[in-house]
Design a protein around this motif. Structure first.
Motif, PDB file in Angstrom:
ATOM      1  N   GLU A  20      15.483  14.729  15.575  1.00 34.05           N
ATOM      2  CA  GLU A  20      15.815  14.859  14.154  1.00 34.05           C
ATOM      3  C   GLU A  20      15.404  13.589  13.441  1.00 34.05           C
ATOM      4  OE1 GLU A  20      19.673  17.863  14.003  1.00 34.05           O
ATOM      5  OE2 GLU A  20      19.889  15.736  13.496  1.00 34.05           O
ATOM      6  N   LEU A  21      14.684  13.764  12.352  1.00 33.24           N
ATOM      7  CA  LEU A  21      14.246  12.638  11.536  1.00 33.24           C
ATOM      8  C   LEU A  21      14.909  12.766  10.173  1.00 33.24           C
ATOM      9  CD1 LEU A  21      10.423  12.854  12.370  1.00 33.24           C
ATOM     10  CD2 LEU A  21      12.242  11.776  13.695  1.00 33.24           C
ATOM     11  N   ARG A  22      15.369  11.628   9.657  1.00 32.75           N
ATOM     12  CA  ARG A  22      16.151  11.671   8.420  1.00 32.75           C
ATOM     13  C   ARG A  22      15.409  10.987   7.283  1.00 32.75           C
ATOM     14  NH1 ARG A  22      22.037  11.177   6.920  1.00 32.75           N
ATOM     15  NH2 ARG A  22      22.097   9.896   5.024  1.00 32.75           N
ATOM     16  N   CYS A  23      15.612  11.512   6.090  1.00 30.67           N
ATOM     17  CA  CYS A  23      15.018  10.936   4.883  1.00 30.67           C
ATOM     18  C   CYS A  23      16.066  10.871   3.780  1.00 30.67           C
ATOM     19  CB  CYS A  23      13.836  11.772   4.413  1.00 30.67           C
ATOM     20  SG  CYS A  23      13.165  11.268   2.800  1.00 30.67           S
ATOM     21  N   ASP A  24      16.211   9.687   3.193  1.00 35.12           N
ATOM     22  CA  ASP A  24      17.071   9.503   2.022  1.00 35.12           C
ATOM     23  C   ASP A  24      16.170   9.247   0.823  1.00 35.12           C
ATOM     24  OD1 ASP A  24      18.976   8.532   4.351  1.00 35.12           O
ATOM     25  OD2 ASP A  24      20.208   9.023   2.615  1.00 35.12           O
ATOM     26  N   PRO A  25      16.085  10.197  -0.092  1.00 39.30           N
ATOM     27  CA  PRO A  25      15.170  10.005  -1.226  1.00 39.30           C
ATOM     28  C   PRO A  25      15.763   9.065  -2.268  1.00 39.30           C
ATOM     29  CG  PRO A  25      16.384  12.039  -1.492  1.00 39.30           C
ATOM     30  CD  PRO A  25      16.784  11.473  -0.153  1.00 39.30           C
ATOM     31  N   ILE A  26      14.962   8.740  -3.245  1.00 32.42           N
ATOM     32  CA  ILE A  26      15.440   7.946  -4.366  1.00 32.42           C
ATOM     33  C   ILE A  26      16.453   8.783  -5.151  1.00 32.42           C
ATOM     34  CG2 ILE A  26      14.763   6.893  -6.564  1.00 32.42           C
ATOM     35  CD1 ILE A  26      12.101   6.145  -5.230  1.00 32.42           C
ATOM     36  N   SER A  27      17.554   8.154  -5.517  1.00 30.50           N
ATOM     37  CA  SER A  27      18.605   8.857  -6.235  1.00 30.50           C
ATOM     38  C   SER A  27      18.063   9.477  -7.517  1.00 30.50           C
ATOM     39  CB  SER A  27      19.736   7.873  -6.566  1.00 30.50           C
ATOM     40  OG  SER A  27      20.750   8.513  -7.312  1.00 30.50           O
ATOM     41  N   GLY A  28      18.381  10.740  -7.718  1.00 26.59           N
ATOM     42  CA  GLY A  28      17.951  11.428  -8.930  1.00 26.59           C
ATOM     43  C   GLY A  28      16.631  12.163  -8.793  1.00 26.59           C
ATOM     44  N   HIS A  29      15.903  11.895  -7.715  1.00 29.07           N
ATOM     45  CA  HIS A  29      14.644  12.613  -7.498  1.00 29.07           C
ATOM     46  C   HIS A  29      14.941  14.016  -6.973  1.00 29.07           C
ATOM     47  CE1 HIS A  29      11.547   9.093  -7.273  1.00 29.07           C
ATOM     48  NE2 HIS A  29      12.215   9.127  -8.400  1.00 29.07           N
ATOM     49  N   THR A  30      14.393  14.994  -7.671  1.00 29.21           N
ATOM     50  CA  THR A  30      14.691  16.370  -7.282  1.00 29.21           C
ATOM     51  C   THR A  30      13.709  16.917  -6.249  1.00 29.21           C
ATOM     52  OG1 THR A  30      13.364  17.223  -9.118  1.00 29.21           O
ATOM     53  CG2 THR A  30      15.710  16.854  -9.537  1.00 29.21           C
ATOM     54  N   ALA A  31      12.539  16.330  -6.168  1.00 31.81           N
ATOM     55  CA  ALA A  31      11.530  16.820  -5.229  1.00 31.81           C
ATOM     56  C   ALA A  31      11.442  15.903  -4.018  1.00 31.81           C
ATOM     57  CB  ALA A  31      10.169  16.916  -5.909  1.00 31.81           C
ATOM     58  N   LEU A  32      11.327  16.502  -2.848  1.00 34.13           N
ATOM     59  CA  LEU A  32      11.237  15.754  -1.599  1.00 34.13           C
ATOM     60  C   LEU A  32      10.169  16.385  -0.720  1.00 34.13           C
ATOM     61  CD1 LEU A  32      14.162  14.392   0.519  1.00 34.13           C
ATOM     62  CD2 LEU A  32      12.308  15.658   1.631  1.00 34.13           C
ATOM     63  N   TYR A  33       9.354  15.551  -0.098  1.00 35.78           N
ATOM     64  CA  TYR A  33       8.207  16.027   0.676  1.00 35.78           C
ATOM     65  C   TYR A  33       8.222  15.381   2.063  1.00 35.78           C
ATOM     66  CZ  TYR A  33       6.649  16.397  -4.207  1.00 35.78           C
ATOM     67  OH  TYR A  33       6.572  16.653  -5.553  1.00 35.78           O
ATOM     68  N   TRP A  34       7.715  16.115   3.025  1.00 33.35           N
ATOM     69  CA  TRP A  34       7.457  15.574   4.358  1.00 33.35           C
ATOM     70  C   TRP A  34       5.970  15.684   4.656  1.00 33.35           C
ATOM     71  CZ3 TRP A  34      10.677  12.994   7.570  1.00 33.35           C
ATOM     72  CH2 TRP A  34      12.051  13.121   7.393  1.00 33.35           C
ATOM     73  N   VAL A  74      19.743  14.191   0.874  1.00 34.97           N
ATOM     74  CA  VAL A  74      19.217  13.838   2.195  1.00 34.97           C
ATOM     75  C   VAL A  74      18.517  15.026   2.842  1.00 34.97           C
ATOM     76  CG1 VAL A  74      19.895  13.152   4.521  1.00 34.97           C
ATOM     77  CG2 VAL A  74      20.962  12.068   2.533  1.00 34.97           C
ATOM     78  N   SER A  75      17.430  14.729   3.531  1.00 35.73           N
ATOM     79  CA  SER A  75      16.689  15.776   4.246  1.00 35.73           C
ATOM     80  C   SER A  75      16.551  15.399   5.715  1.00 35.73           C
ATOM     81  CB  SER A  75      15.314  15.972   3.628  1.00 35.73           C
ATOM     82  OG  SER A  75      14.558  16.926   4.357  1.00 35.73           O
ATOM     83  N   THR A  76      16.550  16.423   6.543  1.00 36.29           N
ATOM     84  CA  THR A  76      16.345  16.235   7.978  1.00 36.29           C
ATOM     85  C   THR A  76      15.191  17.113   8.427  1.00 36.29           C
ATOM     86  OG1 THR A  76      18.700  15.821   8.317  1.00 36.29           O
ATOM     87  CG2 THR A  76      17.393  16.376  10.255  1.00 36.29           C
ATOM     88  N   LEU A  77      14.247  16.510   9.124  1.00 37.03           N
ATOM     89  CA  LEU A  77      13.141  17.246   9.745  1.00 37.03           C
ATOM     90  C   LEU A  77      13.450  17.344  11.228  1.00 37.03           C
ATOM     91  CD1 LEU A  77      10.221  18.472   9.508  1.00 37.03           C
ATOM     92  CD2 LEU A  77       9.381  16.191  10.089  1.00 37.03           C
ATOM     93  N   THR A  78      13.493  18.550  11.744  1.00 37.95           N
ATOM     94  CA  THR A  78      13.805  18.770  13.153  1.00 37.95           C
ATOM     95  C   THR A  78      12.593  19.324  13.874  1.00 37.95           C
ATOM     96  OG1 THR A  78      16.129  19.217  12.629  1.00 37.95           O
ATOM     97  CG2 THR A  78      15.318  19.963  14.768  1.00 37.95           C
ATOM     98  N   ILE A  79      12.302  18.728  15.004  1.00 34.09           N
ATOM     99  CA  ILE A  79      11.232  19.230  15.856  1.00 34.09           C
ATOM    100  C   ILE A  79      11.864  19.634  17.181  1.00 34.09           C
ATOM    101  CG2 ILE A  79       8.965  18.796  16.863  1.00 34.09           C
ATOM    102  CD1 ILE A  79       8.681  16.424  14.935  1.00 34.09           C
ATOM    103  N   GLN A  80      11.744  20.894  17.520  1.00 32.06           N
ATOM    104  CA  GLN A  80      12.322  21.387  18.773  1.00 32.06           C
ATOM    105  C   GLN A  80      11.266  21.391  19.872  1.00 32.06           C
ATOM    106  OE1 GLN A  80      13.649  25.227  17.135  1.00 32.06           O
ATOM    107  NE2 GLN A  80      15.762  24.553  17.448  1.00 32.06           N
ATOM    108  N   ARG A  81      11.733  21.180  21.068  1.00 27.49           N
ATOM    109  CA  ARG A  81      10.842  21.242  22.246  1.00 27.49           C
ATOM    110  C   ARG A  81       9.562  20.444  21.987  1.00 27.49           C
ATOM    111  NH1 ARG A  81      12.279  26.059  20.673  1.00 27.49           N
ATOM    112  NH2 ARG A  81      10.147  26.716  20.118  1.00 27.49           N
TER     113      ARG A  81
END
Lengths: 115, 112
Positions: A20-34, A74-81
């Motif tokens: 699991e990889l975590r991302c904390d965006p800039i406060s108030g930003h509505t768009a988030l990208y990986w 906050v966003s989490t990117l999960t990579i399984q297996r």
């Protein structure tokens, strides 16, 4: 104010494990990208979130990859297996909105190594 | 998709002006041209964006001809700290959203 932060900065995992990889965006930003960046390569778009809308998952390379964004922050990117080809730097970015004229602010990335 | 083509690498010396040209023959009417800079072990950083003609900010200038099939990033009087990879991007605007497609970029090396 603080920029985009990501954790962990480095992750070494064994093939077949989930990460699991975590991302904390800039406060108030509505768009988030990986994005994903393999060694010496350009960036590969993976997924984006905009507010409460359904995410655009068109860039996810396989169904082993998933991402969520809780509470519009906050966003989490999960990579399984995990596989060795998943080794790369995973970058998160956020912007004030989806309009193309909003610049994206990138975090420092998480370097994932699958052994 | 509007694919971009730019030189793989360039070399320059401190104090010189550097021009990096990018071609994007299939650019769509609503697409903007954006340049990002990336230092080793860091995420990309926005430099400049334009739609047509010329845009200038405190860091660089962007020249876009009338047909918009190419663009040139101009860095005035580069220093060693400008050594980085520079990405030319044509933002996809289907539905109006900001989905950046990065190419391989141009590796600029500035020498003393």
């Amino acid at each position: 104010g603080a920029g985009v932060s990501q954790s962990p900065s480095n992750k070494v995992t064994e093939k077949g494990k989930d990460v699991e990889l975590r991302c904390d965006p800039i406060s108030g930003h509505t768009a988030l990208y990986w994005y994903r960046q393999s060694l010496g390569q350009g960036l590969e778009f993976l997924i984006y979130f905009q507010g409460n809308s359904a995410p655009d998952k068109s860039g996810l390379p396989s169904d082993r990859f998933s991402a969520e964004r809780t509470g519009g922050s906050v966003s989490t990117l999960t990579i399984q297996r995990t596989q060795q080809e998943d080794s790369a730097v995973y970058l998160c970015a956020s912007s004030q909105g989806l309009a193309v004229t909003y610049e994206q602010y990138f975090g420092p990335g998480t370097r994932l190594t699958v052994t | 998709l509007a694919k971009t083509t730019q030189p793989i690498s360039m070399d320059s010396y401190e104090g010189q002006e550097v021009n990096i040209t990018c071609s994007h023959n299939n650019i769509a009417t609503n697409d903007y041209i954006t340049w990002y800079q990336q230092f080793p072990s860091q995420g990309p950083r926005f430099i400049i964006q334009g739609y047509k003609t010329k845009v200038t900010n405190e860091v660089a200038s962007l020249f876009i001809p009338a047909d918009r099939k190419s663009s040139t990033l101009s860095l005035p009087r580069v220093s060693l700290s400008d050594t980085a990879v520079y990405y030319c991007l044509v933002a996809l605007t289907p539905g109006g959203y900001n989905k950046l497609i990065f190419g391989a970029g141009t590796r600029l090396a500035v020498h003393p």
